[in-house]
Design a protein around this motif. Structure first.
Motif, PDB file in Angstrom:
ATOM      1  N   ASN A  39       0.826  -1.209   0.000  1.00 28.34           N
ATOM      2  CA  ASN A  39       0.000   0.000   0.000  1.00 28.34           C
ATOM      3  C   ASN A  39       0.860   1.258   0.000  1.00 28.34           C
ATOM      4  O   ASN A  39       0.555   2.239  -0.689  1.00 28.34           O
ATOM      5  CB  ASN A  39      -0.924   0.010   1.218  1.00 28.34           C
ATOM      6  CG  ASN A  39      -1.973  -1.085   1.154  1.00 28.34           C
ATOM      7  OD1 ASN A  39      -2.264  -1.614   0.080  1.00 28.34           O
ATOM      8  ND2 ASN A  39      -2.549  -1.429   2.288  1.00 28.34           N
ATOM      9  N   SER A  40       1.942   1.246   0.784  1.00 25.17           N
ATOM     10  CA  SER A  40       2.841   2.392   0.826  1.00 25.17           C
ATOM     11  C   SER A  40       3.514   2.609  -0.521  1.00 25.17           C
ATOM     12  O   SER A  40       3.708   3.750  -0.961  1.00 25.17           O
ATOM     13  CB  SER A  40       3.904   2.194   1.917  1.00 25.17           C
ATOM     14  OG  SER A  40       3.306   2.072   3.187  1.00 25.17           O
ATOM     15  N   THR A  41       3.868   1.521  -1.186  1.00 26.02           N
ATOM     16  CA  THR A  41       4.471   1.639  -2.518  1.00 26.02           C
ATOM     17  C   THR A  41       3.485   2.250  -3.503  1.00 26.02           C
ATOM     18  O   THR A  41       3.854   3.111  -4.323  1.00 26.02           O
ATOM     19  CB  THR A  41       4.926   0.258  -3.012  1.00 26.02           C
ATOM     20  OG1 THR A  41       5.865  -0.294  -2.071  1.00 26.02           O
ATOM     21  CG2 THR A  41       5.584   0.354  -4.376  1.00 26.02           C
ATOM     22  N   GLN A  42       2.223   1.804  -3.431  1.00 26.01           N
ATOM     23  CA  GLN A  42       1.201   2.378  -4.310  1.00 26.01           C
ATOM     24  C   GLN A  42       1.056   3.876  -4.075  1.00 26.01           C
ATOM     25  O   GLN A  42       1.017   4.675  -5.025  1.00 26.01           O
ATOM     26  CB  GLN A  42      -0.150   1.680  -4.051  1.00 26.01           C
ATOM     27  CG  GLN A  42      -0.236   0.251  -4.540  1.00 26.01           C
ATOM     28  CD  GLN A  42      -0.486   0.182  -6.043  1.00 26.01           C
ATOM     29  OE1 GLN A  42      -0.793   1.177  -6.683  1.00 26.01           O
ATOM     30  NE2 GLN A  42      -0.335  -1.007  -6.597  1.00 26.01           N
ATOM     31  N   LEU A  43       0.995   4.281  -2.804  1.00 22.03           N
ATOM     32  CA  LEU A  43       0.846   5.704  -2.486  1.00 22.03           C
ATOM     33  C   LEU A  43       2.081   6.485  -2.910  1.00 22.03           C
ATOM     34  O   LEU A  43       1.966   7.605  -3.440  1.00 22.03           O
ATOM     35  CB  LEU A  43       0.591   5.870  -0.985  1.00 22.03           C
ATOM     36  CG  LEU A  43       0.412   7.312  -0.488  1.00 22.03           C
ATOM     37  CD1 LEU A  43      -0.722   8.001  -1.221  1.00 22.03           C
ATOM     38  CD2 LEU A  43       0.182   7.339   1.015  1.00 22.03           C
ATOM     39  N   SER A  44       3.262   5.920  -2.699  1.00 22.75           N
ATOM     40  CA  SER A  44       4.497   6.601  -3.111  1.00 22.75           C
ATOM     41  C   SER A  44       4.517   6.841  -4.619  1.00 22.75           C
ATOM     42  O   SER A  44       4.893   7.924  -5.083  1.00 22.75           O
ATOM     43  CB  SER A  44       5.716   5.781  -2.697  1.00 22.75           C
ATOM     44  OG  SER A  44       5.776   5.632  -1.290  1.00 22.75           O
ATOM     45  N   ILE A  48       2.187   9.712  -5.430  1.00 17.22           N
ATOM     46  CA  ILE A  48       2.751  11.011  -5.070  1.00 17.22           C
ATOM     47  C   ILE A  48       3.816  11.425  -6.075  1.00 17.22           C
ATOM     48  O   ILE A  48       3.875  12.600  -6.499  1.00 17.22           O
ATOM     49  CB  ILE A  48       3.321  10.963  -3.638  1.00 17.22           C
ATOM     50  CG1 ILE A  48       2.188  10.791  -2.612  1.00 17.22           C
ATOM     51  CG2 ILE A  48       4.126  12.222  -3.328  1.00 17.22           C
ATOM     52  CD1 ILE A  48       2.666  10.596  -1.193  1.00 17.22           C
ATOM     53  N   ARG A  49       4.664  10.490  -6.469  1.00 18.93           N
ATOM     54  CA  ARG A  49       5.682  10.801  -7.490  1.00 18.93           C
ATOM     55  C   ARG A  49       5.030  11.279  -8.787  1.00 18.93           C
ATOM     56  O   ARG A  49       5.458  12.275  -9.381  1.00 18.93           O
ATOM     57  CB  ARG A  49       6.537   9.566  -7.769  1.00 18.93           C
ATOM     58  CG  ARG A  49       7.528   9.207  -6.673  1.00 18.93           C
ATOM     59  CD  ARG A  49       8.507   8.155  -7.165  1.00 18.93           C
ATOM     60  NE  ARG A  49       9.421   7.752  -6.110  1.00 18.93           N
ATOM     61  CZ  ARG A  49       9.223   6.715  -5.303  1.00 18.93           C
ATOM     62  NH1 ARG A  49       8.128   5.978  -5.451  1.00 18.93           N
ATOM     63  NH2 ARG A  49      10.098   6.411  -4.370  1.00 18.93           N
ATOM     64  N   ARG A  50       4.004  10.571  -9.202  1.00 20.49           N
ATOM     65  CA  ARG A  50       3.340  10.948 -10.451  1.00 20.49           C
ATOM     66  C   ARG A  50       2.648  12.302 -10.317  1.00 20.49           C
ATOM     67  O   ARG A  50       2.720  13.137 -11.224  1.00 20.49           O
ATOM     68  CB  ARG A  50       2.325   9.869 -10.817  1.00 20.49           C
ATOM     69  CG  ARG A  50       1.550  10.172 -12.102  1.00 20.49           C
ATOM     70  CD  ARG A  50       0.657   9.011 -12.476  1.00 20.49           C
ATOM     71  NE  ARG A  50      -0.171   9.329 -13.629  1.00 20.49           N
ATOM     72  CZ  ARG A  50      -1.054   8.500 -14.179  1.00 20.49           C
ATOM     73  NH1 ARG A  50      -1.201   7.289 -13.670  1.00 20.49           N
ATOM     74  NH2 ARG A  50      -1.767   8.872 -15.229  1.00 20.49           N
ATOM     75  N   VAL A  70      -3.190  14.165  -2.031  1.00 26.85           N
ATOM     76  CA  VAL A  70      -3.258  12.848  -2.667  1.00 26.85           C
ATOM     77  C   VAL A  70      -3.366  11.747  -1.611  1.00 26.85           C
ATOM     78  O   VAL A  70      -4.156  10.802  -1.761  1.00 26.85           O
ATOM     79  CB  VAL A  70      -2.025  12.629  -3.569  1.00 26.85           C
ATOM     80  CG1 VAL A  70      -1.938  11.184  -4.033  1.00 26.85           C
ATOM     81  CG2 VAL A  70      -2.085  13.556  -4.779  1.00 26.85           C
ATOM     82  N   SER A  71      -2.607  11.869  -0.530  1.00 27.10           N
ATOM     83  CA  SER A  71      -2.645  10.847   0.530  1.00 27.10           C
ATOM     84  C   SER A  71      -4.031  10.784   1.174  1.00 27.10           C
ATOM     85  O   SER A  71      -4.593   9.694   1.350  1.00 27.10           O
ATOM     86  CB  SER A  71      -1.583  11.148   1.582  1.00 27.10           C
ATOM     87  OG  SER A  71      -0.286  11.112   1.035  1.00 27.10           O
ATOM     88  N   ARG A  72      -4.577  11.934   1.527  1.00 31.76           N
ATOM     89  CA  ARG A  72      -5.887  11.947   2.187  1.00 31.76           C
ATOM     90  C   ARG A  72      -6.970  11.396   1.255  1.00 31.76           C
ATOM     91  O   ARG A  72      -7.834  10.623   1.680  1.00 31.76           O
ATOM     92  CB  ARG A  72      -6.238  13.359   2.629  1.00 31.76           C
ATOM     93  CG  ARG A  72      -5.402  13.875   3.803  1.00 31.76           C
ATOM     94  CD  ARG A  72      -5.901  15.244   4.263  1.00 31.76           C
ATOM     95  NE  ARG A  72      -7.259  15.153   4.755  1.00 31.76           N
ATOM     96  CZ  ARG A  72      -7.593  14.851   6.015  1.00 31.76           C
ATOM     97  NH1 ARG A  72      -6.633  14.644   6.916  1.00 31.76           N
ATOM     98  NH2 ARG A  72      -8.861  14.793   6.376  1.00 31.76           N
ATOM     99  N   PHE A  93       6.485  11.762   4.459  1.00 32.98           N
ATOM    100  CA  PHE A  93       5.650  10.901   3.633  1.00 32.98           C
ATOM    101  C   PHE A  93       6.429   9.635   3.273  1.00 32.98           C
ATOM    102  O   PHE A  93       7.653   9.575   3.478  1.00 32.98           O
ATOM    103  CB  PHE A  93       5.226  11.652   2.360  1.00 32.98           C
ATOM    104  CG  PHE A  93       4.224  12.742   2.616  1.00 32.98           C
ATOM    105  CD1 PHE A  93       2.873  12.451   2.727  1.00 32.98           C
ATOM    106  CD2 PHE A  93       4.634  14.059   2.754  1.00 32.98           C
ATOM    107  CE1 PHE A  93       1.945  13.454   2.968  1.00 32.98           C
ATOM    108  CE2 PHE A  93       3.717  15.074   2.993  1.00 32.98           C
ATOM    109  CZ  PHE A  93       2.367  14.764   3.104  1.00 32.98           C
ATOM    110  N   PRO A  94       5.734   8.631   2.732  1.00 31.67           N
ATOM    111  CA  PRO A  94       6.465   7.415   2.327  1.00 31.67           C
ATOM    112  C   PRO A  94       7.547   7.665   1.290  1.00 31.67           C
ATOM    113  O   PRO A  94       8.391   6.806   1.061  1.00 31.67           O
ATOM    114  CB  PRO A  94       5.342   6.528   1.763  1.00 31.67           C
ATOM    115  CG  PRO A  94       4.099   6.977   2.459  1.00 31.67           C
ATOM    116  CD  PRO A  94       4.273   8.450   2.638  1.00 31.67           C
ATOM    117  N   VAL A  95       7.526   8.836   0.648  1.00 30.93           N
ATOM    118  CA  VAL A  95       8.546   9.210  -0.321  1.00 30.93           C
ATOM    119  C   VAL A  95       9.030  10.613   0.045  1.00 30.93           C
ATOM    120  O   VAL A  95       8.289  11.411   0.619  1.00 30.93           O
ATOM    121  CB  VAL A  95       7.974   9.179  -1.761  1.00 30.93           C
ATOM    122  CG1 VAL A  95       6.836  10.166  -1.918  1.00 30.93           C
ATOM    123  CG2 VAL A  95       9.056   9.439  -2.781  1.00 30.93           C
TER     124      VAL A  95
END
Length: 477
Positions: free
Chosen positions: A60-65, A68-70, A168-170, A463-465
């Motif tokens: 899940n953290s990878t998906q969110l990261s 966020i990058r995109r 994006v996270s929220r 953040f995760p990133v």
């Protein structure tokens, strides 16, 4: 009496909008219980796990990261701010350049009676060049101020990146919760529909009233309305995410991977060392504080600029005169040359220079107070979020330690009672619905906890990133 019994299916058909079938055979009690057992296993299989595994959280953290990058990489506002900063630096270089020299060409001392250039020896054609020089170090200070303002604008780039990551996270977490709620509501609807079918059967046998059937049908319709609202909210959130992820994201299946729980490894490491109090060491590297420090530096530069007004402003002028008249003794009159130096001398400074310097100093004091006020506000925000997080974690712990286990124990007891014919099917459905409602409340607490962590990550850049590092990529569109 026989007529009344035969009319029951017809009345049920009229009230429920179902075709009335005369002489229909209702399900037996054993058949009812077989159906219930099947629904029970389905409902239990649909219930979301209370906690995710470490592997799931990492995914899940990878998906969110990646999101966020995109989002940051495709954010037009970020690139626009970089262009604004570059423009400010270019203007700073331009403002630090000497004024262009002035060229003067004309005729001097021309007699007005003849307008001849050769009658009077004082008449000449003049070509002159003049150049103004600024006061003291004004040009260098103006350049320094422009570069400082550009740095403030670049801090806005980092703020924009943090804000995008927070939004994006929220939204991603809320979308994950809505998907959990959709599954939960679907299971509750299926349970209530089973209860409707059971009540219809008992109504046909004369064991239940039409009010009982209509009441449960109303509950089903209410849950279906909530399910439709849930789908509408999912579409709204996906539309909001498309602001950063692009319209093509709406047609992809990426939203299906949304989750209301992610891993906050970096943030949790910081939170383990924090309590309610002064958190300046944790967020002193925040772009907002960087901006406040740079605004103070700009005000200090303004003071230095105002102090340059005590220094004179210089100017030089060189001219050459071509005389066309003849001299009485030497023939052609000699050409003439001239040179001048001009300067203004600030002699009366009490109402101009002194006041300007004092005003700049007051603005510096105001900027310093604004920085102190900003620190207080940031600290209050972080303390408030820490208090919210603490309360949410305590409530979540209560659900894990008491409410959810008690709900499962109650559900198991009702199931045993139902199997032993001491509890009704309606009671068993009610126990399942209550258990599912508690699990949805728990998932909402989990979502709020993760969203609160996203808010804390904004202030602590956790953040995760690494968002600040991402904002330094100055790719253009």
């Amino acid at each position: 009496m026989k007529k009344t019994v035969l009319m029951v299916p017809m009345i049920m058909g009229i009230v429920l909008g179902m075709p009335a079938v005369s002489g229909a055979n209702p399900l037996s009690t054993q058949e009812n219980r077989t159906s219930v057992a099947t629904v029970g296993s389905t409902a239990k299989g649909s219930v979301t796990s209370n906690s995710l595994t470490e592997k799931a959280l990492t995914e899940n953290s990878t998906q969110l990261s990646n999101l966020i990058r995109r989002a940051i990489g495709e954010d037009y506002q970020r690139i626009s701010l970089y262009h604004q900063a570059d423009a400010q630096r270019e203007m700073g270089i331009a403002s630090a350049t000497y004024m262009d020299p002035k060229l003067r060409f004309g005729a001097a001392n021309v007699p007005v009676d003849s307008w001849s250039l050769t009658d009077d020896s004082m008449t000449n054609l003049t070509l002159g060049v003049s150049q103004q020089f600024p006061r003291g170090d004004t040009l260098q200070l103006q350049k320094e101020k422009a570069f400082q303002q550009a740095d403030v604008t670049e801090d806005n780039v980092q703020l924009r990146g943090l804000a995008v990551a927070q939004s994006v996270s929220r939204l991603w977490l809320q979308l994950g919760y809505l998907k959990e709620a959709h599954s939960n509501l679907s299971t509750r609807i299926e349970l209530q529909r089973q209860l409707v079918r059971q009540l219809e059967t008992n109504y046909a046998l004369g064991k239940k009233s039409v009010q009982d059937v209509l009441s449960v049908e109303l509950a089903v319709s209410t849950l279906e309305e909530k399910l439709d609202l849930n789908w509408q909210q999912q579409q709204q959130i996906q539309a909001q995410l498309s602001e950063w992820l692009g319209a093509d994201w709406l047609t992809s299946n990426s939203a299906n991977a949304a989750s209301n729980q992610v891993q906050w490894q970096s943030l949790d490491g910081l939170l383990s060392q924090m309590t309610v109090g002064d958190h300046y060491p944790q967020f002193k590297q925040h772009p907002l504080l960087h901006q406040a420090d740079k605004r103070i530096a700009i005000k200090q530069t303004d003071i230095a600029l105002q102090e340059q007004n005590y220094k004179p402003q210089w100017g030089i002028e060189v001219a050459y005169g071509d005389r066309r008249a003849s001299s009485m003794t030497t023939g052609k009159a000699p050409d003439v040359a001239s040179a001048f130096i001009t300067l203004d001398i600030p002699l009366f400074t009490s109402n101009k220079q002194d006041r300007s310097v004092n005003a700049a100093k007051y603005e510096l004091g105001s900027a310093r107070l604004d920085r102190d006020l900003l620190i207080q506000k940031m600290n209050a925000q972080v303390n408030g979020l820490l208090s919210d997080l603490n309360g949410l974690q305590q409530r979540t712990l209560r659900y894990c330690d008491h409410l959810l286990p008690q709900s499962q124990a109650h559900l198991a007891a009702v199931k045993r009672a139902y199997d032993s014919n001491t509890a009704s099917f309606a009671e068993w459905v009610a126990a399942n619905v209550n258990s599912l409602a508690l699990q949805l409340d728990y998932q909402q607490l989990v979502t709020q906890t993760n969203q609160t962590k996203a808010d804390l990550a904004y202030w602590l850049n956790a953040f995760p990133v690494d968002v600040i590092e991402l904002t330094h990529q100055r790719s253009s569109f």
